[in-house]
Design a protein around this motif. Structure first.
Motif, PDB file in Angstrom:
ATOM      1  N   ASP A 266       0.697  -1.097  -0.120  1.00  0.00           N
ATOM      2  CA  ASP A 266      -0.240   0.194  -0.054  1.00  0.00           C
ATOM      3  C   ASP A 266       0.662   1.138   0.014  1.00  0.00           C
ATOM      4  OD1 ASP A 266      -2.293  -1.468   0.055  1.00  0.00           O
ATOM      5  OD2 ASP A 266      -2.546  -1.531   2.311  1.00  0.00           O
ATOM      6  N   VAL A 267       2.048   1.278   0.928  1.00  0.00           N
ATOM      7  CA  VAL A 267       2.848   2.231   0.897  1.00  0.00           C
ATOM      8  C   VAL A 267       3.413   2.516  -0.467  1.00  0.00           C
ATOM      9  CG1 VAL A 267       5.055   3.315   1.693  1.00  0.00           C
ATOM     10  CG2 VAL A 267       3.270   2.309   3.313  1.00  0.00           C
ATOM     11  N   ALA A 268       3.887   1.383  -1.082  1.00  0.00           N
ATOM     12  CA  ALA A 268       4.412   1.532  -2.511  1.00  0.00           C
ATOM     13  C   ALA A 268       3.470   2.066  -3.735  1.00  0.00           C
ATOM     14  CB  ALA A 268       5.051   0.120  -2.989  1.00  0.00           C
ATOM     15  N   ARG A 269       2.270   1.824  -3.351  1.00  0.00           N
ATOM     16  CA  ARG A 269       1.258   2.253  -4.398  1.00  0.00           C
ATOM     17  C   ARG A 269       0.816   3.726  -4.118  1.00  0.00           C
ATOM     18  NH1 ARG A 269      -0.687  -3.136  -4.106  1.00  0.00           N
ATOM     19  NH2 ARG A 269      -2.127  -2.349  -2.322  1.00  0.00           N
ATOM     20  N   GLY A 270       1.545   4.249  -2.962  1.00  0.00           N
ATOM     21  CA  GLY A 270       0.915   5.502  -2.496  1.00  0.00           C
ATOM     22  C   GLY A 270      -0.417   5.507  -1.996  1.00  0.00           C
ATOM     23  N   GLU A 271      -0.720   4.378  -1.357  1.00  0.00           N
ATOM     24  CA  GLU A 271      -2.319   4.489  -0.999  1.00  0.00           C
ATOM     25  C   GLU A 271      -2.195   4.332   0.529  1.00  0.00           C
ATOM     26  OE1 GLU A 271      -4.088   0.676  -2.001  1.00  0.00           O
ATOM     27  OE2 GLU A 271      -4.140   1.290  -4.323  1.00  0.00           O
ATOM     28  N   TRP A 277       2.395   3.336   8.107  1.00  0.00           N
ATOM     29  CA  TRP A 277       2.515   1.767   8.298  1.00  0.00           C
ATOM     30  C   TRP A 277       3.549   1.490   9.398  1.00  0.00           C
ATOM     31  CZ3 TRP A 277       7.763  -0.467   7.920  1.00  0.00           C
ATOM     32  CH2 TRP A 277       7.662  -1.864   7.625  1.00  0.00           C
ATOM     33  N   ALA A 278       4.440   2.488   9.948  1.00  0.00           N
ATOM     34  CA  ALA A 278       5.119   2.356  11.176  1.00  0.00           C
ATOM     35  C   ALA A 278       4.207   2.453  12.282  1.00  0.00           C
ATOM     36  CB  ALA A 278       6.217   3.675  11.228  1.00  0.00           C
TER      37      ALA A 278
END
Length: 343
Positions: A266-271, A277-278
């Motif tokens: 999700d972070v990689a897709r910008g969502e 996340w942390a």
């Protein structure tokens, strides 16, 4: 077979009304018990205006397992069913309950989601920790099969917590649901039923439809706190029921790793964001730590087959008030008991 149906609810007036309509049409002989959390949407008045609800129990706790236990306490049938307020039983449900309980002490069936656009609803969702239970474990085999898993040499058949019926003796031996859990109470009960060698039957004709909340509602989505409770509940259930075993640790770790990878995507897709996340990861770790500790304490507190140190028998203060039509005498009003005053 005398059947009692317990319907836990919280801020779900419109969907509850549809649920009660379906119960009145498909199970008119059942004793219906609504357990209402601290709703603020007029649920109490709506239920009291109906003549097809036998008992209304008001509680102050928002946790669904407390509501379930409060309803179980009020039920008088030799069979007790649990139906979520946003579920609508379908034709043949009542006969399926009777047939299922003739063959096994517990019977459950499928719940089919209704898209929000199909049946619009303006009321709010059940609230944190008391909506549909967060699944974990193996995937369901399909719409006509229950979810099953094998843990520490034990075969576990999971059931739908909002569409299930029990023989009275099975609920007694379980001592109801574990009120420590905000989520996962039905899954915990499935582990305990497996420990007691109690079969969970599955009948496709014991079916219901669930009206889903509007995904754009303000309470939609899952917060980091909910992720924390998912893992607190998972660790608690497994440690309480199985102790410290390699299979338990592997199962817990695999769930955490899978969710961490999904969140990373999700972070990689910008969502999502790295900080979110942390924060979620922190809550997951705290949940695992707290649930593991509390699960081991619970295992020591109750070494019986029930494995339920927080069940029906442990408290007598769930209900704040009870409106009971069963206590009608002649043409008098149904009795209302204010529990706090009575004590």
């Amino acid at each position: 077979m005398d059947l009692s149906v317990v319907v836990p609810t919280l801020n779900g007036r419109d969907r509850l009304a549809a649920c009660l309509d379906a119960l009145a049409a498909e199970a008119p002989d059942a004793e219906v018990i609504v357990v209402n959390g601290p709703s603020a949407d007029g649920t109490t008045g709506m239920v009291r205006d109906r003549d097809d609800v036998d008992v209304l129990v008001e509680i102050s706790d928002r946790t669904v397992n407390v509501a379930r236990n409060a309803g179980i306490e009020a039920a008088t049938g030799d069979a007790v069913a649990l139906v979520d307020y946003d579920n609508r039983i379908e034709t043949g449900w009542r006969d399926a309950v009777a047939a299922g309980l003739d063959a096994a002490p517990v019977v459950s069936g499928p719940v089919t989601p209704i898209p929000p656009g199909e049946t619009p609803s303006a009321d709010t969702d059940f609230g944190e920790g008391v909506g549909p239970e967060i699944p974990e474990g193996t995937d369901a085999d399909g719409p006509d099969e229950p979810e099953r898993s094998r843990i520490a040499g034990r075969d576990v058949t999971y059931f739908e917590g909002g569409n299930v019926a029990f023989r009275r003796d099975a609920l007694r031996d379980l001592d109801g649901f574990d009120e420590y859990l905000r989520v996962g109470g039905a899954r915990d009960a499935a582990h305990r039923l497996a420990r007691m060698d109690r079969e969970v039957a599955w009948r496709p004709d014991l079916s219901a439809r669930k009206e889903l909340p509007n995904p754009t509602a303000a309470d939609g989505g899952r917060s980091a706190h909910e992720w924390g409770w998912k893992y607190r509940a998972l660790a608690y259930r497994l440690l309480k029921n199985y102790g410290v075993r390699p299979t338990v640790l592997l199962r817990t770790g695999s769930h955490a790793l899978g969710d961490a990878l999904d969140a990373g995507r999700d972070v990689a897709r910008g969502e999502s964001t790295p900080s979110r996340w942390a924060a979620t990861g922190r809550d997951v770790l705290l949940g695992l730590t707290g649930g593991s500790s509390d699960g081991l304490v619970a295992r020591r507190r109750d070494r019986s087959p029930a494995r339920n140190p927080n069940g029906v028998s442990t408290r007598a203060d769930r209900a704040v008030a009870k409106y009971d039509r069963r206590e009608q005498s002649g043409g008098t009003e149904a009795a209302t008991t204010e529990i706090d005053d009575a004590e």
